[in-house]
Scaffold this motif. Structure first.
Motif, PDB file in Angstrom:
ATOM      1  N   GLN A 254       0.850  -1.189   0.000  1.00 16.84           N
ATOM      2  CA  GLN A 254       0.000   0.000   0.000  1.00 16.84           C
ATOM      3  C   GLN A 254       0.879   1.229   0.000  1.00 16.84           C
ATOM      4  OE1 GLN A 254      -3.126   0.131   2.932  1.00 16.84           O
ATOM      5  NE2 GLN A 254      -4.208   1.703   1.751  1.00 16.84           N
ATOM      6  N   ALA A 255       0.761   2.003  -1.046  1.00 20.41           N
ATOM      7  CA  ALA A 255       1.502   3.249  -1.170  1.00 20.41           C
ATOM      8  C   ALA A 255       0.705   4.372  -0.520  1.00 20.41           C
ATOM      9  CB  ALA A 255       1.747   3.559  -2.641  1.00 20.41           C
ATOM     10  N   PRO A 256       1.373   5.442  -0.123  1.00 17.81           N
ATOM     11  CA  PRO A 256       0.674   6.555   0.512  1.00 17.81           C
ATOM     12  C   PRO A 256      -0.444   7.094  -0.374  1.00 17.81           C
ATOM     13  CG  PRO A 256       3.037   6.814   0.747  1.00 17.81           C
ATOM     14  CD  PRO A 256       2.822   5.654  -0.170  1.00 17.81           C
ATOM     15  N   GLY A 257      -1.630   7.226   0.190  1.00 20.43           N
ATOM     16  CA  GLY A 257      -2.754   7.787  -0.541  1.00 20.43           C
ATOM     17  C   GLY A 257      -3.404   6.857  -1.541  1.00 20.43           C
ATOM     18  N   LYS A 258      -2.983   5.594  -1.560  1.00 23.17           N
ATOM     19  CA  LYS A 258      -3.538   4.628  -2.516  1.00 23.17           C
ATOM     20  C   LYS A 258      -4.099   3.423  -1.775  1.00 23.17           C
ATOM     21  CE  LYS A 258      -0.547   5.827  -6.412  1.00 23.17           C
ATOM     22  NZ  LYS A 258       0.348   5.301  -7.480  1.00 23.17           N
ATOM     23  N   GLY A 259      -4.910   2.656  -2.477  1.00 23.52           N
ATOM     24  CA  GLY A 259      -5.450   1.446  -1.901  1.00 23.52           C
ATOM     25  C   GLY A 259      -4.451   0.310  -1.965  1.00 23.52           C
ATOM     26  N   PRO A 260      -4.720  -0.781  -1.277  1.00 24.41           N
ATOM     27  CA  PRO A 260      -3.816  -1.928  -1.302  1.00 24.41           C
ATOM     28  C   PRO A 260      -3.761  -2.572  -2.689  1.00 24.41           C
ATOM     29  CG  PRO A 260      -5.799  -2.424  -0.054  1.00 24.41           C
ATOM     30  CD  PRO A 260      -5.863  -0.992  -0.377  1.00 24.41           C
ATOM     31  N   GLU A 261      -2.587  -3.063  -3.024  1.00 29.45           N
ATOM     32  CA  GLU A 261      -2.361  -3.748  -4.298  1.00 29.45           C
ATOM     33  C   GLU A 261      -1.764  -5.110  -4.013  1.00 29.45           C
ATOM     34  OE1 GLU A 261       0.795  -2.125  -6.688  1.00 29.45           O
ATOM     35  OE2 GLU A 261       0.181  -3.223  -8.490  1.00 29.45           O
ATOM     36  N   CYS A 262      -2.394  -6.155  -4.535  1.00 29.44           N
ATOM     37  CA  CYS A 262      -1.839  -7.495  -4.391  1.00 29.44           C
ATOM     38  C   CYS A 262      -0.668  -7.627  -5.354  1.00 29.44           C
ATOM     39  CB  CYS A 262      -2.891  -8.549  -4.673  1.00 29.44           C
ATOM     40  SG  CYS A 262      -2.285 -10.223  -4.424  1.00 29.44           S
ATOM     41  N   VAL A 263       0.510  -7.812  -4.813  1.00 27.56           N
ATOM     42  CA  VAL A 263       1.729  -7.847  -5.608  1.00 27.56           C
ATOM     43  C   VAL A 263       2.001  -9.242  -6.149  1.00 27.56           C
ATOM     44  CG1 VAL A 263       4.239  -7.590  -5.493  1.00 27.56           C
ATOM     45  CG2 VAL A 263       2.756  -5.913  -4.366  1.00 27.56           C
ATOM     46  N   SER A 264       1.802 -10.243  -5.278  1.00 28.88           N
ATOM     47  CA  SER A 264       2.159 -11.589  -5.685  1.00 28.88           C
ATOM     48  C   SER A 264       1.493 -12.607  -4.782  1.00 28.88           C
ATOM     49  CB  SER A 264       3.682 -11.765  -5.613  1.00 28.88           C
ATOM     50  OG  SER A 264       4.073 -13.034  -6.091  1.00 28.88           O
ATOM     51  N   LEU A 265       1.330 -13.819  -5.308  1.00 28.31           N
ATOM     52  CA  LEU A 265       0.828 -14.922  -4.502  1.00 28.31           C
ATOM     53  C   LEU A 265       1.625 -16.179  -4.832  1.00 28.31           C
ATOM     54  CD1 LEU A 265      -1.123 -17.212  -6.109  1.00 28.31           C
ATOM     55  CD2 LEU A 265      -2.487 -15.158  -6.437  1.00 28.31           C
ATOM     56  N   ILE A 266       1.584 -17.115  -3.882  1.00 28.44           N
ATOM     57  CA  ILE A 266       2.255 -18.393  -4.085  1.00 28.44           C
ATOM     58  C   ILE A 266       1.379 -19.481  -3.480  1.00 28.44           C
ATOM     59  CG2 ILE A 266       3.610 -18.156  -1.947  1.00 28.44           C
ATOM     60  CD1 ILE A 266       5.945 -19.535  -3.496  1.00 28.44           C
ATOM     61  N   THR A 267       1.276 -20.588  -4.194  1.00 28.68           N
ATOM     62  CA  THR A 267       0.440 -21.677  -3.725  1.00 28.68           C
ATOM     63  C   THR A 267       1.130 -22.461  -2.605  1.00 28.68           C
ATOM     64  OG1 THR A 267       1.294 -23.039  -5.537  1.00 28.68           O
ATOM     65  CG2 THR A 267      -0.797 -21.897  -5.904  1.00 28.68           C
ATOM     66  N   LEU A 268       0.406 -23.427  -2.062  1.00 26.87           N
ATOM     67  CA  LEU A 268       0.805 -24.102  -0.839  1.00 26.87           C
ATOM     68  C   LEU A 268       2.230 -24.672  -0.902  1.00 26.87           C
ATOM     69  CD1 LEU A 268      -2.334 -23.943  -0.660  1.00 26.87           C
ATOM     70  CD2 LEU A 268      -2.248 -26.149   0.518  1.00 26.87           C
ATOM     71  N   GLY A 269       2.513 -25.403  -1.963  1.00 25.13           N
ATOM     72  CA  GLY A 269       3.824 -26.020  -2.090  1.00 25.13           C
ATOM     73  C   GLY A 269       4.824 -25.176  -2.840  1.00 25.13           C
ATOM     74  N   GLY A 270       4.376 -24.007  -3.286  1.00 21.52           N
ATOM     75  CA  GLY A 270       5.257 -23.130  -4.039  1.00 21.52           C
ATOM     76  C   GLY A 270       5.332 -23.457  -5.518  1.00 21.52           C
ATOM     77  N   GLY A 271       4.480 -24.359  -5.966  1.00 24.86           N
ATOM     78  CA  GLY A 271       4.560 -24.781  -7.350  1.00 24.86           C
ATOM     79  C   GLY A 271       3.994 -23.807  -8.358  1.00 24.86           C
ATOM     80  N   ALA A 272       3.206 -22.880  -7.877  1.00 25.66           N
ATOM     81  CA  ALA A 272       2.620 -21.887  -8.779  1.00 25.66           C
ATOM     82  C   ALA A 272       2.679 -20.518  -8.128  1.00 25.66           C
ATOM     83  CB  ALA A 272       1.182 -22.249  -9.112  1.00 25.66           C
ATOM     84  N   THR A 273       2.933 -19.509  -8.942  1.00 26.29           N
ATOM     85  CA  THR A 273       3.016 -18.135  -8.469  1.00 26.29           C
ATOM     86  C   THR A 273       2.303 -17.223  -9.453  1.00 26.29           C
ATOM     87  OG1 THR A 273       5.135 -17.801  -9.611  1.00 26.29           O
ATOM     88  CG2 THR A 273       5.239 -18.532  -7.320  1.00 26.29           C
ATOM     89  N   ASP A 274       1.999 -16.040  -9.003  1.00 24.39           N
ATOM     90  CA  ASP A 274       1.402 -15.039  -9.876  1.00 24.39           C
ATOM     91  C   ASP A 274       1.848 -13.660  -9.398  1.00 24.39           C
ATOM     92  OD1 ASP A 274      -1.987 -14.338 -11.111  1.00 24.39           O
ATOM     93  OD2 ASP A 274       0.002 -14.100 -12.013  1.00 24.39           O
TER      94      ASP A 274
END
Length: 118
Positions: free
Chosen positions: A39-59
């Motif tokens: 979350q940058a100042p004055g802005k809403g939250p931004e989802c930067v990245s995700l990772i699945t349970l075992g780490g096999g997939a990311t986005d």
């Protein structure tokens, strides 16, 4: 009790790199999808990245694709975000968050500040 603590934030020059860490406890870390949100100042939250349970997939958000890499260590219950070629627009408070089975980010850390400036 679920607890997550981020670290690694700092002041860095444009083009520099940082590695964020998130130490998790109080739950079965390997059983959950994990996220980095900023979350940058004055802005809403931004989802930067995700990772699945075992780490096999990311986005990644388009804004960080090719520059950031998410990873996890399910033995040490730690989430990471390697950030390269940082830009001033990456300046924000970075949070790690747990993804519930319903998709809601149900627990968040306290955040670590990343500032990119010359």
């Amino acid at each position: 009790q679920v607890h997550m603590v981020e670290s690694g934030g700092d002041l860095v020059q444009p083009g520099g790199s940082l590695r964020l860490s998130c130490a998790a406890s109080g739950f079965t870390f390997s059983g959950y999808r994990m996220y980095w949100v900023r979350q940058a100042p004055g802005k809403g939250p931004e989802c930067v990245s995700l990772i699945t349970l075992g780490g096999g997939a990311t986005d990644y958000a388009d804004s960080v694709k090719g520059r950031f890499t998410i990873s996890r260590d399910n033995v040490r219950n730690t989430l990471f975000l390697q950030m390269n070629n940082l830009k001033p627009e990456d300046t924000a408070l970075y949070y790690c968050a747990r993804g519930s089975t319903t998709g809601v980010l149900d627990y968040w850390g306290q955040g670590t500040q990343v500032t990119v400036s010359s």
